[in-house]
Write a protein that holds these residues in place. Structure first.
Motif, short mmCIF file in Angstrom:
data_model
loop_
_atom_site.label_atom_id
_atom_site.label_comp_id
_atom_site.label_asym_id
_atom_site.label_seq_id
_atom_site.Cartn_x
_atom_site.Cartn_y
_atom_site.Cartn_z
N HIS A 10 0.82 -1.22 0.00
CA HIS A 10 0.00 0.00 0.00
C HIS A 10 0.85 1.26 0.00
O HIS A 10 1.96 1.28 0.52
CB HIS A 10 -0.91 0.00 1.23
N ASP A 15 -4.01 3.54 2.53
CA ASP A 15 -3.63 3.70 3.94
C ASP A 15 -2.17 3.38 4.21
O ASP A 15 -1.80 3.09 5.34
CB ASP A 15 -4.57 2.89 4.85
N HIS A 40 -6.02 0.02 -1.48
CA HIS A 40 -7.42 -0.31 -1.24
C HIS A 40 -8.32 0.49 -2.20
O HIS A 40 -8.35 1.73 -2.15
CB HIS A 40 -7.83 0.05 0.20
N THR A 136 -7.79 2.57 9.07
CA THR A 136 -6.40 2.84 9.46
C THR A 136 -6.23 4.32 9.83
O THR A 136 -5.50 4.65 10.76
CB THR A 136 -5.45 2.48 8.30
N HIS A 250 2.51 -1.65 4.74
CA HIS A 250 1.83 -0.36 4.80
C HIS A 250 2.80 0.78 5.12
O HIS A 250 2.49 1.93 4.83
CB HIS A 250 0.73 -0.36 5.87
#
Ligand code: AMP
Ligand code: MN
Ligand code: MN
Ligand code: MN
Length: 276
Positions: A10, A15, A40, A136, A250
């Motif tokens: 990501h 996020d 996402h 998140t 992330h």
């Protein structure tokens, strides 16, 4: 030479904590040869990632991670090798993002009722791409405001079923998500299957995913234990599906794994990249 694949991560377009170009450069430094950026419900970070990939010597796969409702749980379906300009896919993702915005407002209201005021505005301060708000961002705000020590604690005490800030939500259906991915020329991968609370019905889920047209199972994920690597490799073989691998990175310090951290796929499975 075997290539190193990381097919789930990501950026700030959803996020993640790093810009797409930073994600790609980090992947290159860490020895990733083939990287899929899978934000996402959003593909607009791919253009930035693509130009960075050329300089970093990384092969970029256009991806996304779609939010899906199946029975009463939320599933994530990773799309790999999509055409980000496909109209069906773009409209589908747009609809999911619209639902996210609405859910976020309701999450703010739920948290207010639990005595935490201003969480929507607070979460918005952590949003890094105006089209995409996720739990998140609320989690980062709740940590910042002193309601939890870290985001993991947030996801134990808030925002999950039965806890303050949880809002049940209808995402896309499995058939819609797989349909959009295939319309865009991509492969549909069931993300981190070990994470779903399916109450002993994992075989039903895998069978339905395959029968709806799903292509692969994410066998290797930072959400999985080594025992689950073996378990889902076996399921991939039994259900005749391809096997994928991704860190679900992330950001530094906030993820279970860094880019390129997954081991080799277990023997006996067919990789999702076999025809790439
Ligand atoms: P959403 O798609 O808005 O419902 O948010 C889901 C995201 O929350 C996931 O993609 C993760 O980034 C994050 N998340 C969910 N559960 C946890 C957890 N237990 N610890 C840390 N992050 C989590
Ligand atoms: Mn996430
Ligand atoms: Mn996910
Ligand atoms: Mn993910």
């Amino acid at each position: 030479m075997t290539l190193r694949y990381d097919l789930h991560c990501h950026s700030t377009y959803s996020d993640g904590l790093l810009e797409p170009a930073e994600v790609v450069r980090r992947a290159g430094v860490r020895g990733v040869d083939v990287l899929a950026l899978t934000d996402h419900d959003e593909t607009s970070g791919l253009a930035e990632a693509r130009s960075a990939a050329r300089d970093a010597g990384v092969r970029l796969i256009d991806g996304a991670e779609l939010s899906v409702s199946w029975r009463d749980i939320t599933l994530h379906v990773v799309a790999l090798g999509i055409d980000p300009d496909c109209v069906d896919l773009c409209e589908g993702l747009e609809a999911i993002r619209h639902g996210r915005a609405h859910r976020a407002q309701r999450m703010g209201e739920e948290l207010a009722q639990a005595g935490i005021a201003g969480a929507y505005a607070g979460a918005m301060k952590f949003v890094t791409h105006e089209r995409l708000i996720s739990r998140t961002h609320f989690a980062r705000y709740l940590v910042d405001a002193g309601h939890a020590r870290d985001t993991r604690e947030v996801f134990r005490r808030f925002l999950v079923r039965g806890k303050p800030g949880y809002v049940a939500h209808q995402w896309a259906t499995l058939a819609q998500a797989i349909g959009w991915i295939h319309a865009a020329g991509g492969q549909a991968v069931l993300a981190h299957p070990g994470r779903y609370n399916v109450d002993g019905k994992i075989r039903e889920l895998l069978a339905e995913f395959r029968d709806t047209g799903g292509d692969a199972i994410e066998v290797l994920s930072s959400s999985h234990t080594p025992a689950q690597y073996t378990e889902f490799a076996r399921y991939a073989r039994v259900f005749g599906m391809l096997a994928s691998s991704g860190s679900d990175f992330h950001g530094p310090g906030e993820s279970w794994a860094d880019l390129g951290d997954m081991p080799r796929l277990p023997a006996g499975v067919t990789p999702v990249w076999k025809d790439w």
